[in-house]
Scaffold this active site. Structure first.
Site, mmCIF file in Angstrom:
data_model
loop_
_atom_site.group_PDB
_atom_site.id
_atom_site.type_symbol
_atom_site.label_atom_id
_atom_site.label_comp_id
_atom_site.label_asym_id
_atom_site.label_seq_id
_atom_site.Cartn_x
_atom_site.Cartn_y
_atom_site.Cartn_z
ATOM 1 C CG ASP A 172 -5.100 3.259 -8.611
ATOM 2 O OD1 ASP A 172 -4.798 1.968 -8.738
ATOM 3 O OD2 ASP A 172 -3.713 3.928 -8.508
ATOM 4 C CG ASP A 202 -2.667 -2.748 0.516
ATOM 5 O OD1 ASP A 202 -1.352 -3.287 1.117
ATOM 6 O OD2 ASP A 202 -2.751 -2.892 -0.322
ATOM 7 C CG LEU A 207 -2.928 5.040 0.302
ATOM 8 C CD1 LEU A 207 -3.355 5.102 1.654
ATOM 9 C CD2 LEU A 207 -4.340 3.653 -0.738
ATOM 10 C CD GLU A 242 2.458 -3.247 1.911
ATOM 11 O OE1 GLU A 242 2.533 -3.984 1.441
ATOM 12 O OE2 GLU A 242 1.235 -2.273 1.866
#
Length: 554
Positions: A172, A202, A207, A242
């Site tokens: 990440d 995405d 996020l 998303e």
């Protein structure tokens, strides 16, 4: 009138993976030159926006979502010149292009990570999240249950653990790092300069989750920062999130004008499949009722199936099971313990009546529709393929070798073409359906044209009408005209009464239906099994109100 800046509210999107669409050099891998050769097909289909799955350089351990270079094209698919030629070809035909922005993680082969793991003093070390000890009780679970046991992976070179919410080969990014955010701006600016009309962000819901164990709050300022950047660098490019989760979670992405332009409508999608499974309309009414509020500049992106699994995690357990029982009767059709890895046509047993019903529901749902490549011909799936690859087989163009996708040997294809059974390319392909007036492809072309002529769906005020039949869903969208759409989700013919069709209308025109019906009399109308009817109504009072507004404007 639709604001030009809101073009996405009356668009029809088509999503495709370059490597499975068309191979131009017969190496078994689709490419941008092949895609360009099919651009006229997409234009005549009627779509006006293409969403491209990741096409960046990648080891391809996760279908291209494990990126090693954000500023280039996978050499198997072509180069930046080919990409620019594709953008030009699309724009010449009035088609916009949006691309995937995968910034939650990189590949562990990305130069940033390679530098970060070998040098603690490198600025790239802070591009990722590290821990000397593996947290005993991590706040989050792996995104793909069953694939990894932990979201922390020990790196032998760095001698520390790195965070990965997805696969262990996808470290990440540390999105709290200002330098990482600057990199994101540069990535967005690069592709905007090449002509894209926006980004599908995405895993947006992940996020905004803070990975700092000391501060588990969310930071939507990342999204606001991206929105500010894209607004200042493009007149009408968009951000498409998303983001899945309950209403209170996804609703935050539509807060004011500083966040997302569009968002995938996972909530309505899941309730729609529940409705299709039990052949009752109430789940869809429920799905619409729980949608978070949004302003006029925002839009939902509605879908049935796409390249991922059918995710049902937001349904109640009993509702989930009803969908599983109906559409995934065997365990090999399930994935990640939460979803179904099948395309829509096999789920509905290839029944064109039910496919038409499902797509009529999709195209009349509040928001913008998107379809997956091959959906227009009812492509099938290959359950024997691992993971999500089952719904990512090569496009079926003709009954020729490899379905017209490639002249390469079948063993060299990037993904196999379905060659056996009812969904074989020999029986189901574009050429065959173009020659059949009643085919799903020709019907889909009509539906797409119709949707683009109905701005009410993307812009109008929605009212779910009361109907005294459990299988019937009726919705009205109000603008200058009023659009009324009625669906019968049941397998039996029925008759319903709609007071709206009984009122004093200046005109009542049936613009789309599954069959030839009599004009409703006194609001009473018939629907065949899995039937649908679209009406456009012009009421005298709506017309008069519009005339008054125009006079005031003058």
């Amino acid at each position: 009138m639709i604001e030009k800046d809101f073009w996405y509210k009356n668009a029809v999107l088509y999503t495709l993976d370059v490597e499975t669409f068309q191979d131009s050099n017969n190496d078994g891998v689709g490419d941008f030159r092949g895609l360009i050769s099919r651009i006229d097909y997409l234009a005549t289909l009627g779509i006006n926006c293409i969403w491209l799955l990741p096409f960046y350089p990648s080891p391809n351990h996760d279908n291209g979502y494990d990126i090693t270079d954000y500023y280039s094209v996978d050499s198997r698919l072509g180069n930046l010149g080919d990409f620019a030629s594709f953008i030009q070809a699309a724009n010449e035909r009035g088609i916009r292009v949006i691309v995937d922005l995968v910034i939650n993680h990189t590949s562990n082969q990305h130069p940033w990570f390679l530098e970060a793991r070998k040098d603690k003093n490198s600025p790239y070390r802070e591009y990722y999240t590290w821990s000397k000890e593996e947290p005993k009780n991590p706040e989050y679970e792996p995104a793909f249950k069953g694939e990894d046991d932990s979201i922390w992976e020990y790196d032998e070179v760095a001698k520390e653990y790195f965070l990965h919410r997805f696969y262990n080969h996808q470290p990440d990014l540390n999105l709290a790092n200002p330098m990482v955010r600057k990199e994101i701006h540069q990535i967005m600016g690069f592709w905007l300069a090449l002509g894209v009309s926006g980004f599908r962000v995405d895993a947006a819901h992940i996020l905004v989750e803070n990975d700092d164990p000391k501060d588990q709050g969310e930071f939507h300022d990342l999204i606001e920062d991206m929105r500010e950047f894209i607004t200042s660098h493009s007149r009408d490019a968009i951000l498409l999130a998303e983001a899945s989760g309950p209403p209170e979670v996804v609703g935050k992405f539509f807060k004011g004008k500083e966040r997302m332009h569009m968002m995938f409508n996972f909530l309505l999608n899941q309730h729609t499949f529940h409705a299709l499974a039990i052949e009752e309309a109430e789940p869809i009414r429920k799905g619409i009722s729980i949608l978070p509020k949004k302003d006029m500049s925002s839009a939902w992106l509605n879908f049935l199936r796409h390249h991922d699994e059918l995710n049902l995690e937001d349904l109640e357990k009993k509702e989930q099971q009803a969908v599983f029982d109906k559409f995934a009767p065997s365990k090999d059709m399930l994935i990640f313990g939460r979803g179904i890895k099948r395309r829509l046509a096999p789920m509905l047993n290839g029944d064109q009546r039910r496919l038409e019903l499902a797509y009529s529901l999709l195209f009349s749902s509040p928001g913008t529709p998107v379809i997956q490549y091959g959906a227009e011909i009812g492509m099938g799936d290959d359950i024997s393929l691992p993971g999500r690859n089952s719904v990512r087989t090569a496009m079926q163009w003709s009954p020729e070798r490899n379905g017209g996708f490639s002249e390469a040997a079948p063993s060299k294809l990037t993904r196999p073409v379905i060659s056996q059974g009812d969904y074989s390319y020999k029986r189901l392909n574009v050429i065959q359906q173009q020659c059949q007036p009643g085919s799903l492809l020709n019907w889909m072309e009509r539906l797409i044209r119709l949707r683009r002529q109905c701005p009410e769906v993307g812009n109008g005020e929605l009212e779910v009408l009361k109907v005294k039949h459990k299988a019937v869903l009726a919705c009205a969208y109000k603008m200058v005209f009023e659009l009324v759409v009625v669906h019968n989700l049941g397998s039996e013919e029925c008759e319903v009464e709609l007071p709206l069709l009984r009122e004093d209308n200046e005109s009542l025109i049936e613009i789309f239906s599954d069959s030839t019906y009599d004009t409703p009399k006194k609001g009473e109308m018939k629907l065949k099994p899995y039937g649908y009817r679209w009406f456009r109504i012009r009421k005298k009072e709506l017309r008069d109100e519009t005339v008054k507004k125009k006079k005031k404007t003058k």
